[in-house]
Scaffold this active site. Structure first.
Site, mmCIF file in Angstrom:
data_model
loop_
_atom_site.group_PDB
_atom_site.id
_atom_site.type_symbol
_atom_site.label_atom_id
_atom_site.label_comp_id
_atom_site.label_asym_id
_atom_site.label_seq_id
_atom_site.Cartn_x
_atom_site.Cartn_y
_atom_site.Cartn_z
ATOM 1 N N HIS A 240 2.306 -11.239 9.660
ATOM 2 C CA HIS A 240 3.529 -11.564 8.927
ATOM 3 C C HIS A 240 4.154 -12.827 9.529
ATOM 4 O O HIS A 240 4.261 -12.943 10.759
ATOM 5 C CB HIS A 240 4.506 -10.391 9.025
ATOM 6 N N SER B 169 3.940 -12.473 13.565
ATOM 7 C CA SER B 169 3.734 -11.172 14.209
ATOM 8 C C SER B 169 2.515 -10.500 13.602
ATOM 9 O O SER B 169 2.316 -10.576 12.386
ATOM 10 C CB SER B 169 4.927 -10.234 13.940
ATOM 11 N N ASN C 208 -1.440 -5.978 9.870
ATOM 12 C CA ASN C 208 -0.997 -7.051 8.974
ATOM 13 C C ASN C 208 -0.508 -8.232 9.804
ATOM 14 O O ASN C 208 -0.019 -8.052 10.915
ATOM 15 C CB ASN C 208 0.153 -6.529 8.106
ATOM 16 N N LEU D 274 0.850 -1.197 0.000
ATOM 17 C CA LEU D 274 0.000 0.000 0.000
ATOM 18 C C LEU D 274 0.884 1.244 0.000
ATOM 19 O O LEU D 274 1.919 1.276 0.657
ATOM 20 C CB LEU D 274 -0.905 -0.012 1.238
ATOM 21 N N ASP E 139 6.686 -4.158 6.479
ATOM 22 C CA ASP E 139 6.756 -5.002 7.677
ATOM 23 C C ASP E 139 7.496 -4.346 8.849
ATOM 24 O O ASP E 139 8.229 -5.006 9.593
ATOM 25 C CB ASP E 139 7.425 -6.356 7.338
HETATM 26 C C1 GRF Z 1 0.228 -16.110 5.995
HETATM 27 O O1 GRF Z 1 1.327 -16.926 6.304
HETATM 28 C C2 GRF Z 1 0.484 -14.692 6.384
HETATM 29 O O2 GRF Z 1 1.275 -14.563 7.515
HETATM 30 C C3 GRF Z 1 1.221 -14.158 5.179
HETATM 31 O O3 GRF Z 1 0.597 -14.777 4.084
HETATM 32 C C4 GRF Z 1 0.029 -16.019 4.483
HETATM 33 C C5 GRF Z 1 -1.422 -15.968 4.116
HETATM 34 O O4 GRF Z 1 -2.067 -17.186 4.323
HETATM 35 N N1 GRF Z 1 1.212 -12.717 5.159
HETATM 36 P P1 GRF Z 1 -3.629 -17.322 4.101
HETATM 37 O O5 GRF Z 1 -3.941 -16.781 2.710
HETATM 38 O O6 GRF Z 1 -4.318 -16.518 5.159
HETATM 39 O O7 GRF Z 1 -3.930 -18.784 4.213
#
Ligand code: GRF
Length: 194
Positions: free
Chosen positions: A114, A141, A112, A98, A150
């Site tokens: 991560h 996190s 978010n 974004l 991030d």
């Molecule tokens: C997750 O591991 C999240 O931490 C990362 O992308 C993945 C998304 O998984 N940002 P999902 O689409 O929610 O199954």
């Protein structure tokens, strides 16, 4: 004593690009009586994102955003957020960055998840990087989104032990399970300050 019962639930939008397991999990939590939130918008930059099926299943408004022009894309997203009276944006596997401008307009209201113990391993291939560096732990996190990737303030984290002979796929699977516990907890924390 202030009573939360009957208090109006906050509207959240979940942004996805892929499987949407975090989306599904947040929707399930939202259906609980005292969740404090409703998922009432799903945004995807990909028409083929598997997670879109959950929007259909639970009859949640969904919008696929064409990202050929980022300015137009973000303008369209903002319009959707406004129309759906969104209080908070939850990124969950959303693979677009974004713009600073967008983040300013929704300041302090974008979070978010991560898959690493930030500030370590920003960006992609986080588990592989942790394994390659002989880390004892990986994890996940939930953090506020700011204009650096991030890097926003961390809300909650969960460690996951890296096992001998772990592959990134095996580790990612165990971390994802923890993500599903962590995101609703972090959301609860954020909502009390909103
Ligand atoms: C997750 O591991 C999240 O931490 C990362 O992308 C993945 C998304 O998984 N940002 P999902 O689409 O929610 O199954």
């Amino acid at each position: 004593m202030p009573r939360l019962i009957g208090a109006k639930k906050k509207n959240i939008a979940v942004f996805i690009s892929g499987n949407g397991s975090n989306l599904q999990n947040l929707i399930k939590h939202s259906l609980k009586k005292n969740s404090g939130f409703i998922v009432n918008l799903v945004i995807s930059n990909k028409i083929k994102a598997k997670g879109l099926k959950y929007a259909k299943k639970y009859k949640i408004n969904k919008k696929v955003i064409n990202y050929r022009n980022i300015k137009m894309a973000e303008k369209n997203i903002l319009k959707e957020l406004k129309e759906n009276k969104i209080n908070l944006v939850c990124l969950a596997g959303f693979m677009k960055i974004l713009s600073g401008n967008f983040i300013k307009k929704f300041k302090g209201k974008i979070i978010n998840i991560h898959p690493s113990l930030l500030p370590k391993y920003k960006g992609l291939k986080t588990h592989q990087k942790a394994i390659n560096n002989n880390e004892k732990y990986s994890g996940c996190s939930v953090h506020y989104v700011n204009s650096k990737l991030d890097s926003g303030k961390i809300i909650l984290q969960k460690k996951v032990k890296i096992l001998k002979d772990d592959t990134d796929v095996m580790l990612a699977k165990r971390v994802l399970k923890q993500e599903h516990l962590l995101y609703p907890k972090a959301l609860k924390k954020v909502l009390t300050n909103l």
